[in-house]
Every structure is written in structure tokens, then in C-alpha cells.
Scaffold this motif. Structure first.
Motif, PDB file in Angstrom:
ATOM      1  N   LEU A 215     -27.054  22.349  -7.761  1.00 40.53           N
ATOM      2  CA  LEU A 215     -25.820  22.882  -7.188  1.00 40.53           C
ATOM      3  C   LEU A 215     -25.811  24.399  -7.281  1.00 40.53           C
ATOM      4  O   LEU A 215     -26.268  24.978  -8.279  1.00 40.53           O
ATOM      5  CB  LEU A 215     -24.595  22.340  -7.933  1.00 40.53           C
ATOM      6  N   VAL A 216     -25.272  25.016  -6.236  1.00 45.11           N
ATOM      7  CA  VAL A 216     -25.007  26.456  -6.255  1.00 45.11           C
ATOM      8  C   VAL A 216     -23.524  26.626  -6.517  1.00 45.11           C
ATOM      9  O   VAL A 216     -22.690  26.111  -5.762  1.00 45.11           O
ATOM     10  CB  VAL A 216     -25.389  27.116  -4.914  1.00 45.11           C
ATOM     11  N   VAL A 217     -23.183  27.319  -7.594  1.00 36.61           N
ATOM     12  CA  VAL A 217     -21.778  27.481  -7.958  1.00 36.61           C
ATOM     13  C   VAL A 217     -21.463  28.958  -8.135  1.00 36.61           C
ATOM     14  O   VAL A 217     -22.343  29.771  -8.433  1.00 36.61           O
ATOM     15  CB  VAL A 217     -21.431  26.718  -9.260  1.00 36.61           C
ATOM     16  N   LEU A 218     -20.193  29.293  -7.934  1.00 43.39           N
ATOM     17  CA  LEU A 218     -19.764  30.664  -8.171  1.00 43.39           C
ATOM     18  C   LEU A 218     -19.722  30.935  -9.669  1.00 43.39           C
ATOM     19  O   LEU A 218     -19.443  30.045 -10.474  1.00 43.39           O
ATOM     20  CB  LEU A 218     -18.376  30.897  -7.561  1.00 43.39           C
ATOM     21  N   ASP A 219     -20.009  32.172 -10.046  1.00 41.52           N
ATOM     22  CA  ASP A 219     -19.891  32.556 -11.453  1.00 41.52           C
ATOM     23  C   ASP A 219     -18.418  32.481 -11.856  1.00 41.52           C
ATOM     24  O   ASP A 219     -17.531  32.740 -11.044  1.00 41.52           O
ATOM     25  CB  ASP A 219     -20.406  33.984 -11.628  1.00 41.52           C
ATOM     26  N   PHE A 220     -18.170  32.079 -13.085  1.00 37.57           N
ATOM     27  CA  PHE A 220     -16.784  32.083 -13.541  1.00 37.57           C
ATOM     28  C   PHE A 220     -16.518  33.396 -14.285  1.00 37.57           C
ATOM     29  O   PHE A 220     -17.389  33.947 -14.943  1.00 37.57           O
ATOM     30  CB  PHE A 220     -16.477  30.869 -14.426  1.00 37.57           C
ATOM     31  N   GLU A 221     -15.309  33.905 -14.105  1.00 36.42           N
ATOM     32  CA  GLU A 221     -14.970  35.208 -14.642  1.00 36.42           C
ATOM     33  C   GLU A 221     -13.805  35.120 -15.614  1.00 36.42           C
ATOM     34  O   GLU A 221     -12.933  34.259 -15.486  1.00 36.42           O
ATOM     35  CB  GLU A 221     -14.614  36.180 -13.501  1.00 36.42           C
ATOM     36  N   ALA A 307     -20.315  26.523  -4.326  1.00 33.77           N
ATOM     37  CA  ALA A 307     -19.968  27.838  -3.775  1.00 33.77           C
ATOM     38  C   ALA A 307     -19.182  27.730  -2.479  1.00 33.77           C
ATOM     39  O   ALA A 307     -18.556  28.704  -2.043  1.00 33.77           O
ATOM     40  CB  ALA A 307     -21.243  28.650  -3.551  1.00 33.77           C
ATOM     41  N   TRP A 308     -19.171  26.555  -1.840  1.00 36.02           N
ATOM     42  CA  TRP A 308     -18.457  26.367  -0.583  1.00 36.02           C
ATOM     43  C   TRP A 308     -17.152  25.582  -0.755  1.00 36.02           C
ATOM     44  O   TRP A 308     -16.508  25.200   0.215  1.00 36.02           O
ATOM     45  CB  TRP A 308     -19.366  25.658   0.420  1.00 36.02           C
ATOM     46  N   GLY A 309     -16.783  25.334  -2.037  1.00 36.68           N
ATOM     47  CA  GLY A 309     -15.515  24.684  -2.322  1.00 36.68           C
ATOM     48  C   GLY A 309     -15.561  23.168  -2.353  1.00 36.68           C
ATOM     49  O   GLY A 309     -14.516  22.529  -2.505  1.00 36.68           O
ATOM     50  N   ASN A 310     -16.738  22.565  -2.218  1.00 36.05           N
ATOM     51  CA  ASN A 310     -16.857  21.103  -2.254  1.00 36.05           C
ATOM     52  C   ASN A 310     -16.930  20.612  -3.698  1.00 36.05           C
ATOM     53  O   ASN A 310     -17.630  21.194  -4.526  1.00 36.05           O
ATOM     54  CB  ASN A 310     -18.117  20.659  -1.498  1.00 36.05           C
ATOM     55  N   GLU A 311     -16.212  19.517  -3.997  1.00 36.77           N
ATOM     56  CA  GLU A 311     -16.206  18.987  -5.355  1.00 36.77           C
ATOM     57  C   GLU A 311     -17.376  18.032  -5.581  1.00 36.77           C
ATOM     58  O   GLU A 311     -17.773  17.281  -4.680  1.00 36.77           O
ATOM     59  CB  GLU A 311     -14.887  18.251  -5.634  1.00 36.77           C
ATOM     60  N   HIS A 312     -17.934  18.080  -6.798  1.00 34.76           N
ATOM     61  CA  HIS A 312     -19.052  17.214  -7.178  1.00 34.76           C
ATOM     62  C   HIS A 312     -18.817  16.681  -8.589  1.00 34.76           C
ATOM     63  O   HIS A 312     -18.357  17.408  -9.463  1.00 34.76           O
ATOM     64  CB  HIS A 312     -20.373  17.985  -7.160  1.00 34.76           C
ATOM     65  N   ASN A 313     -19.151  15.405  -8.787  1.00 36.25           N
ATOM     66  CA  ASN A 313     -19.143  14.818 -10.128  1.00 36.25           C
ATOM     67  C   ASN A 313     -20.590  14.860 -10.620  1.00 36.25           C
ATOM     68  O   ASN A 313     -21.451  14.115 -10.135  1.00 36.25           O
ATOM     69  CB  ASN A 313     -18.642  13.375 -10.083  1.00 36.25           C
ATOM     70  N   ILE A 314     -20.876  15.758 -11.544  1.00 37.51           N
ATOM     71  CA  ILE A 314     -22.277  15.998 -11.925  1.00 37.51           C
ATOM     72  C   ILE A 314     -22.888  14.803 -12.672  1.00 37.51           C
ATOM     73  O   ILE A 314     -24.110  14.692 -12.728  1.00 37.51           O
ATOM     74  CB  ILE A 314     -22.413  17.276 -12.764  1.00 37.51           C
ATOM     75  N   ILE A 315     -22.041  13.904 -13.208  1.00 36.48           N
ATOM     76  CA  ILE A 315     -22.573  12.698 -13.853  1.00 36.48           C
ATOM     77  C   ILE A 315     -22.902  11.643 -12.799  1.00 36.48           C
ATOM     78  O   ILE A 315     -24.035  11.136 -12.748  1.00 36.48           O
ATOM     79  CB  ILE A 315     -21.560  12.136 -14.867  1.00 36.48           C
TER      80      ILE A 315
END
Length: 319
Positions: A215-221, A307-315
Motif C-alpha cells: 500500500l502507498v499511504v500518506l505520511d501522518f503528521e 494515498a487516494w483515500g480508499n480504505e483497506h483492512n490490512i489483515i
């Protein structure tokens, strides 16, 4: 990530100069300019540069520049051709070298990639930029100039057929049209990112990554309210206006682009250098982390947004 070797291998490529593209007449004019006394140099430089600027068609570097020969009566002796190693340099393997599909085990000469020095011949460089260059009767086109090359007046040429076949890989699917449609980008950054496939890298043996489980995710700040020194700039007049101390919210990126992977997926922490991708990734067992009851009073969730706002369940998705 496919199968490769964990040993960083070396290859050879040509490193040439704009001087190698001189015609006989241009070379003679350049020699006259170099040997002239100071009062004649300005005139001779103009004569030389006017001749260079008048060149029509695609410049070329003949085969004889790439090889050495034994001569008799001023002519090369048949069968004496050997590689001219003075026009070659060694470099470590990288993503682009692997795309050439050459065997990399015996220090091979890779002809698809050529480094060139501008050597203050900006007129010739512009001609190559616009028209390409023929080297040993093969067409080459400008590709990029890496960050280090920009400092040293060098650039990269690629064999045209090789570039056309692989440009989607070099750009990670991007095109100039896509970049321009989104507002363009800084030219220095553009060239630097195009140069990433030339960064030394290996394709680790026996380690595989399924890109569909990444997954490509935005950095959290984190917002921090602190006293800061703000530098004032007049952007209209491009002037420094002073330094002001004040309190304000500052956004701190917590990972600054670094990524994570499950322990064991790769042999160690790693840097990533390939087409339009750079950064570092580190092992972190985020699945074990999610099994904890809570962290600092907060219950963890396996649901994250890419990064495009789509939700994913990583498990459930076995990320």
C-alpha cells in the motif's frame, strides 16, 4: 521483485565528450583557438562557434572513436581493432542496466547507456538535446542529468530503441503529458527522479515482493505549537525582509516518507532506488502491533486509507 543476486556487480559504459562530435573543420578551428594569443582568441572563438552553430542534421561519433587500431601508412590494419578503454568507465549495476538484458557476470560493456561531458560546448549540447546523436551508426537520445552530473556538466544518453521500449518502466508509468496536466514540476527534480534507475542497486536473490499486497499511504503528521524563527521573504521583489520570532503550529511528518515491511520479507532494512521511487523501508511487525489491547489508551484499527483515500483492512487483505 524478481530473482537476482545479492552481490553488487560492475559493468562498463562509454563516457564521451562533446569534443568527440567535432567535424574535422571544427576540430581545426578549436585547435587554432586554443593556440592563439589572447588578443586573437575572441575572434577565433566566434569563428569556431559560428561554424558549430551552422551544423545541420544529427551529430555523430564514429566507431574509430570507440576503438583503438594499429596503423600502417596512416591506415588502420585490418583485424587490429581493440576496445579503447580510455573512453569507458565502470559503474555498479542498477535497475536500468538490468533492463538491457545483458549478462552482468563478466564486467560487460553496456552500449545502451552513454555518459557525456558537455565540456563547455553548450551549442553542441543543445543540438544533441534537440536532434539526438549517432554513435557508431546507432541513434541515441537525451535521457537525463543526475544530481551529481548537473554539478559536473554531464548528461545521460540512451540508445533510442532501448529508451522507447522501456520508458514506461523508467518513469514508473508517468508521462510528460501527465506531469504537465497536473501543473508540471521543478526541472531539477524532474531530472533527478529520471536518474533514479541509474542509482546502484541489487535485485535480492530469493526475496520476493507481491506489489498487489503493498500500500502507498500518506505520511501522518503531528502538529506541534512552538516558538519559531520565521524568515521573511518579499516574493515580489525577491528580497529577504528579516527574521521574526513567533509561536505557531508546525506540522511534523513522523516518518518523512519512510516505509515499513513485515520482518522476514527482506533480509534487512533497505533503501529503494528505481524509476521515480526513492526512500527507505524498515522491518516493523504491524500485525503484532494490532494484536495489542490498546496503545496509550487508544485501540488500534486495521483499517487504513491509501494515498487516494480508499480504505483497506490490512489483515483481511494480507498486506
Amino acid at each position: 521483485m524478481g530473482k537476482g543476486t545479492n552481490k553488487l556487480r560492475r559493468v562498463r559504459i562509454y563516457k564521451l565528450s562533446t569534443f568527440d562530435t567535432f567535424t574535422d573543420e571544427e576540430r581545426a578551428l578549436n585547435e587554432s583557438y586554443k593556440k592563439a594569443n589572447p588578443k586573437d582568441k575572441i575572434l577565433l572563438m566566434k569563428i569556431r562557434d559560428d561554424k558549430i552553430a551552422s551544423y545541420e542534421g544529427i551529430r555523430k561519433i564514429d566507431r574509430k572513436k570507440l576503438y583503438a587500431y594499429e596503423y600502417k601508412d596512416g591506415k588502420p590494419i585490418e583485424g587490429t581493432e581493440t576496445e579503447n578503454i580510455n573512453n569507458q568507465i565502470a559503474m555498479f549495476e542498477n535497475e536500468m542496466v538490468r533492463y538491457t538484458e545483458n549478462s552482468l557476470d563478466d564486467f560487460p560493456l553496456i552500449t545502451e547507456i552513454v555518459y557525456m561531458k558537455i565540456a563547455n560546448q553548450t551549442l553542441i549540447f543543445k543540438q544533441i538535446l534537440d536532434r539526438g546523436l549517432l554513435i557508431d551508426d546507432k541513434k541515441y537520445v537525451f535521457y537525463s542529468s543526475t544530481t551529481n552530473q548537473m554539478k559536473n556538466g554531464e548528461f545521460v544518453l540512451l540508445e533510442e530503441d532501448f529508451y522507447n521500449k522501456n520508458q514506461g518502466k523508467f518513469m514508473c508509468g508517468l508521462t510528460n503529458n501527465i506531469i504537465n496536466e497536473k501543473g508540471g514540476c521543478n526541472s531539477g527534480k524532474y531530472l533527478a527522479y529520471k536518474g533514479l534507475p541509474l542509482s546502484a542497486s541489487i535485485d535480492p536473490e530469493k526475496y520476493y515482493i507481491d506489489i498487489d499486497k503493498c500500500l502507498v499511504v500518506l505520511d501522518f503528521e503531528t502538529t506541534v505549537n512552538e516558538e519559531v524563527e520565521a524568515i521573511g521573504i518579499d516574493h515580489i521583489n525577491h528580497e529577504f525582509t528579516g527574521i521574526e520570532r513567533r509561536r505557531e503550529n508546525v506540522e511534523i511528518p513522523q516518518t518523512d516518507g519512510a516505509g515499513m515491511f513485515l520482518p522476514g520479507l527482506l533480509p534487512a532494512s533497505a533503501q529503494i532506488r528505481c524509476g521515480h521511487l526513492k526512500g527507505a523501508i524498515f522491518p516493523f511487525d504491524f500485525r503484532k502491533f494490532l494484536m495489542l489491547d490498546e496503545v496509550e489508551g487508544i485501540k488500534q484499527s486495521p483499517i487504513i486509507r491509501d494515498a487516494w483515500g480508499n480504505e483497506h483492512n490490512i489483515i483481511k487483505e494480507d498486506i
